[in-house]
Motif scaffolding. Sequence first.
Motif, mmCIF file in Angstrom:
data_model
loop_
_atom_site.group_PDB
_atom_site.id
_atom_site.type_symbol
_atom_site.label_atom_id
_atom_site.label_comp_id
_atom_site.label_asym_id
_atom_site.label_seq_id
_atom_site.Cartn_x
_atom_site.Cartn_y
_atom_site.Cartn_z
ATOM 1 N N SER A 126 -59.565 -31.507 -78.296
ATOM 2 C CA SER A 126 -59.664 -30.548 -77.200
ATOM 3 C C SER A 126 -58.327 -30.415 -76.465
ATOM 4 C CB SER A 126 -60.766 -30.992 -76.229
ATOM 5 O OG SER A 126 -60.826 -30.135 -75.124
ATOM 6 N N ALA A 127 -57.678 -31.537 -76.205
ATOM 7 C CA ALA A 127 -56.377 -31.491 -75.525
ATOM 8 C C ALA A 127 -55.366 -30.728 -76.363
ATOM 9 C CB ALA A 127 -55.875 -32.913 -75.245
ATOM 10 N N GLY A 128 -55.300 -31.025 -77.655
ATOM 11 C CA GLY A 128 -54.350 -30.331 -78.525
ATOM 12 C C GLY A 128 -54.617 -28.832 -78.566
ATOM 13 N N THR A 129 -55.884 -28.460 -78.679
ATOM 14 C CA THR A 129 -56.252 -27.045 -78.726
ATOM 15 C C THR A 129 -55.885 -26.345 -77.418
ATOM 16 O OG1 THR A 129 -58.044 -27.506 -80.279
ATOM 17 C CG2 THR A 129 -58.204 -25.452 -79.020
ATOM 18 N N THR A 130 -56.201 -26.973 -76.303
ATOM 19 C CA THR A 130 -55.902 -26.377 -74.989
ATOM 20 C C THR A 130 -54.401 -26.269 -74.766
ATOM 21 O OG1 THR A 130 -57.976 -27.223 -74.087
ATOM 22 C CG2 THR A 130 -56.258 -26.624 -72.493
ATOM 23 N N LEU A 131 -53.671 -27.311 -75.110
ATOM 24 C CA LEU A 131 -52.217 -27.291 -74.918
ATOM 25 C C LEU A 131 -51.567 -26.212 -75.778
ATOM 26 C CD1 LEU A 131 -51.622 -31.128 -74.776
ATOM 27 C CD2 LEU A 131 -51.351 -29.514 -72.869
ATOM 28 N N LEU A 132 -52.034 -26.059 -76.997
ATOM 29 C CA LEU A 132 -51.488 -25.015 -77.866
ATOM 30 C C LEU A 132 -51.846 -23.631 -77.324
ATOM 31 C CD1 LEU A 132 -49.904 -24.218 -80.365
ATOM 32 C CD2 LEU A 132 -52.049 -24.394 -81.676
ATOM 33 N N ALA A 133 -53.061 -23.457 -76.853
ATOM 34 C CA ALA A 133 -53.471 -22.162 -76.287
ATOM 35 C C ALA A 133 -52.618 -21.818 -75.069
ATOM 36 C CB ALA A 133 -54.952 -22.198 -75.913
ATOM 37 N N ARG A 134 -52.327 -22.809 -74.236
ATOM 38 C CA ARG A 134 -51.466 -22.566 -73.074
ATOM 39 C C ARG A 134 -50.054 -22.178 -73.516
ATOM 40 N NH1 ARG A 134 -51.922 -27.731 -69.454
ATOM 41 N NH2 ARG A 134 -49.874 -26.954 -68.907
ATOM 42 N N ALA A 135 -49.552 -22.839 -74.547
ATOM 43 C CA ALA A 135 -48.209 -22.517 -75.050
ATOM 44 C C ALA A 135 -48.190 -21.109 -75.641
ATOM 45 C CB ALA A 135 -47.767 -23.550 -76.077
ATOM 46 N N HIS A 136 -49.265 -20.746 -76.358
ATOM 47 C CA HIS A 136 -49.369 -19.377 -76.881
ATOM 48 C C HIS A 136 -49.382 -18.373 -75.732
ATOM 49 C CE1 HIS A 136 -51.247 -20.630 -80.975
ATOM 50 N NE2 HIS A 136 -49.962 -20.368 -81.126
ATOM 51 N N ALA A 137 -50.213 -18.636 -74.721
ATOM 52 C CA ALA A 137 -50.336 -17.711 -73.585
ATOM 53 C C ALA A 137 -49.011 -17.545 -72.853
ATOM 54 C CB ALA A 137 -51.417 -18.203 -72.628
ATOM 55 N N ALA A 138 -48.211 -18.612 -72.803
ATOM 56 C CA ALA A 138 -46.910 -18.543 -72.134
ATOM 57 C C ALA A 138 -45.841 -17.930 -73.031
ATOM 58 C CB ALA A 138 -46.480 -19.942 -71.693
ATOM 59 N N GLY A 139 -46.187 -17.712 -74.307
ATOM 60 C CA GLY A 139 -45.233 -17.116 -75.237
ATOM 61 C C GLY A 139 -44.107 -18.045 -75.649
ATOM 62 N N VAL A 140 -44.354 -19.362 -75.611
ATOM 63 C CA VAL A 140 -43.285 -20.310 -75.935
ATOM 64 C C VAL A 140 -43.407 -20.910 -77.327
ATOM 65 C CG1 VAL A 140 -42.797 -20.878 -73.523
ATOM 66 C CG2 VAL A 140 -44.480 -22.245 -74.800
ATOM 67 N N VAL A 141 -44.475 -20.561 -78.045
ATOM 68 C CA VAL A 141 -44.654 -21.101 -79.391
ATOM 69 C C VAL A 141 -45.125 -19.968 -80.310
ATOM 70 C CG1 VAL A 141 -47.070 -21.836 -79.140
ATOM 71 C CG2 VAL A 141 -45.564 -23.104 -80.660
ATOM 72 N N ARG A 142 -44.744 -20.076 -81.564
ATOM 73 C CA ARG A 142 -45.114 -19.047 -82.545
ATOM 74 C C ARG A 142 -46.621 -18.829 -82.547
ATOM 75 N NH1 ARG A 142 -41.942 -20.037 -88.074
ATOM 76 N NH2 ARG A 142 -43.979 -19.300 -88.749
ATOM 77 N N THR A 143 -47.025 -17.577 -82.637
ATOM 78 C CA THR A 143 -48.450 -17.255 -82.604
ATOM 79 C C THR A 143 -49.172 -17.615 -83.894
ATOM 80 O OG1 THR A 143 -47.954 -14.992 -83.296
ATOM 81 C CG2 THR A 143 -48.148 -15.394 -80.921
ATOM 82 N N ASP A 144 -48.425 -17.816 -84.979
ATOM 83 C CA ASP A 144 -49.088 -18.150 -86.239
ATOM 84 C C ASP A 144 -49.413 -19.639 -86.362
ATOM 85 O OD1 ASP A 144 -46.386 -18.755 -86.496
ATOM 86 O OD2 ASP A 144 -46.274 -18.153 -88.593
ATOM 87 N N LEU A 145 -48.991 -20.454 -85.400
ATOM 88 C CA LEU A 145 -49.367 -21.871 -85.378
ATOM 89 C C LEU A 145 -50.766 -21.971 -84.780
ATOM 90 C CD1 LEU A 145 -48.594 -24.883 -85.739
ATOM 91 C CD2 LEU A 145 -47.800 -24.826 -83.369
ATOM 92 N N THR A 146 -51.692 -22.580 -85.520
ATOM 93 C CA THR A 146 -53.067 -22.703 -85.041
ATOM 94 C C THR A 146 -53.393 -24.155 -84.729
ATOM 95 O OG1 THR A 146 -54.025 -23.036 -87.233
ATOM 96 C CG2 THR A 146 -53.752 -20.736 -86.492
ATOM 97 N N ALA A 147 -54.426 -24.360 -83.935
ATOM 98 C CA ALA A 147 -54.846 -25.719 -83.580
ATOM 99 C C ALA A 147 -55.153 -26.570 -84.823
ATOM 100 C CB ALA A 147 -56.028 -25.676 -82.620
ATOM 101 N N PRO A 148 -55.846 -26.024 -85.838
ATOM 102 C CA PRO A 148 -56.084 -26.841 -87.041
ATOM 103 C C PRO A 148 -54.801 -27.243 -87.778
ATOM 104 C CG PRO A 148 -57.642 -25.027 -86.966
ATOM 105 C CD PRO A 148 -56.630 -24.777 -85.880
ATOM 106 N N ASP A 149 -53.686 -26.554 -87.508
ATOM 107 C CA ASP A 149 -52.412 -26.920 -88.140
ATOM 108 C C ASP A 149 -51.823 -28.203 -87.555
ATOM 109 O OD1 ASP A 149 -52.443 -24.550 -89.642
ATOM 110 O OD2 ASP A 149 -51.252 -23.457 -88.154
ATOM 111 N N LEU A 150 -52.186 -28.537 -86.326
ATOM 112 C CA LEU A 150 -51.524 -29.640 -85.625
ATOM 113 C C LEU A 150 -51.717 -30.991 -86.322
ATOM 114 C CD1 LEU A 150 -52.187 -28.709 -81.886
ATOM 115 C CD2 LEU A 150 -50.083 -28.382 -83.222
ATOM 116 N N VAL A 151 -52.950 -31.301 -86.698
ATOM 117 C CA VAL A 151 -53.213 -32.614 -87.312
ATOM 118 C C VAL A 151 -52.472 -32.773 -88.635
ATOM 119 C CG1 VAL A 151 -54.996 -34.129 -88.287
ATOM 120 C CG2 VAL A 151 -55.367 -33.001 -86.081
ATOM 121 N N PRO A 152 -52.551 -31.811 -89.571
ATOM 122 C CA PRO A 152 -51.795 -31.986 -90.819
ATOM 123 C C PRO A 152 -50.289 -32.081 -90.600
ATOM 124 C CG PRO A 152 -53.395 -30.214 -91.073
ATOM 125 C CD PRO A 152 -53.407 -30.622 -89.627
#
Length: 193
Positions: A126-152
């Motif tokens: 949940s933390a990883g998903t929320t943090l990535l969503a916040r980064a997406h919303a702020a426009g600071v991380v590529r939009t093609d990076l998804t939460a399921p990508d983080l663990v691998p």
Amino acid sequence: MTRPPLRKDAARNWDRIVAVARELVDEHTPLQLNDVARRAGLGVGTVYRHFPTPEALLETVALPCLETLAGHGEAALRDTDPWRALTGFLLHTVQAQVTDPSLATVSAAASDALPRTTQLKESLRSAGTTLLARAHAAGVVRTDLTAPDLVPLMCGIAYAAEVHCETPAERSATARRYLLTLLEGLRTPPPAA
């Protein structure tokens, strides 16, 4: 981790079992309850009374690391800078992966032996998903990076550091370098002034 109060001798046995299991995990030796009993100098029945399966024992060994990571996740969620929050959380995650051999197996398990493990894993997801969503919303991380990508991605970095480095210090430094390089590739370039 909280557990029901134990008699002093039972608490000593529990502590001894967990300490021996930690040694075996750190040696990259698979946990077998009979081996733990032998090394701990306890009867097999004593070990099975405390830990009915090797998975329950392994999760118990991993719980302190998972608890610490969940705390880092909570702290990251309070950080108002989305990029710093995401990168800080991922740095703590990859550091834990290269320093605690129990983490990879417990994290990858399809089911958990202990309810607390399930809670902590969900908190981390949940933390990883929320943090990535916040980064997406702020426009600071590529939009093609998804939460399921983080663990691998984190597992890949930890694995690469594990196979290419001999000492724990080298693994930590290498994993940090690999992650920072990856993160710079994922970061959105700032708009031109």
